[in-house]
Design an enzyme around this catalytic site. Sequence first.
Site: not given
Ligand code: DGL
Length: 281
Positions: A11-12, A74, A159, A193, A195
């Site tokens: 993931d990011s 992600c 984050e 998302c 997150h």
């Molecule tokens: N968890 C990522 C997603 O599902 C986040 C993306 C981001 O870093 O903006 O899209």
Amino acid sequence: MMSKKSIGIFDSGYGGLTVFESIAKLLPDYNYIYFGDNARAPYGDHSFETIYQYTLECVEWLFAQGCPLVILACNTASAKALRTIQQKVLPVKYPGYRVLGVIRPTAEVIGSYTKTNSIGVMGTRGTVKSESYLIEIHHQYPELNVIQQSCPMWVPLIENNEHVNEGADYFVKKYIDNLLEKSGDIDAILLACTHYPLLVPKMKDYLPEGVSLVSQGDIVADSLVDYLNRHPEIEGELTKEGEMSFYTTGDNLVFDHNASIFFPGEVVSSQVRLNCGSSKK
Ligand code: DGL
């Protein structure tokens, strides 16, 4: 000695941990490597080329650690990079390696969460602009009304560990109101998302009665079980010693602290420096 083969989870940043938690519960025997590109998160507002390049670098890094199977936990990376990696990169450079995303498995089941046939989809700008959910959901459920809402402030709040604080309420309410103003029929909201499940406690404060939230963790975990059953050639390669390792391009001590919400006492991550410069933000 035979080298270990793990399932890679990418993931990011921290969001993929919401998916990894469900996967590790359902499939505790496999070895896993989690990789968060926290130094370059959020991905959501970056261009297609940047998201593709960052995602590919991280996937290649996981391949190099001995992961024949990588899950893009992600949505933004799944929307912007998955297809090109699957169609252009794997057959040429990495035959035998597999990369899976989170959008298709979610789209396949989302219809079962609504009675009004109206679904809200909340995601990053990148995911919403890609229209991947509109396309994939309509492919499975042509009759479903899909209303999208981008929430660009949510990943930065998470984050930076600000999502639990009062300041977050303004943006949580704002994007929910924006979505529900577009349609009064929505009875289920997909958190598109990985997150966003971290915001569920706050979201519940602003949701009208009768509107439910759908997180992807269990959906993706179920679809991985199905994938491994259908692909014994991949499943048979994987090491089953129940080990988990964590890596981040960001600060490993901060990562350990934040990730311990999901895996209490188990996270001791290492920092990775990618060739192109992980300090870029
Ligand atoms: N968890 C990522 C997603 O599902 C986040 C993306 C981001 O870093 O903006 O899209």
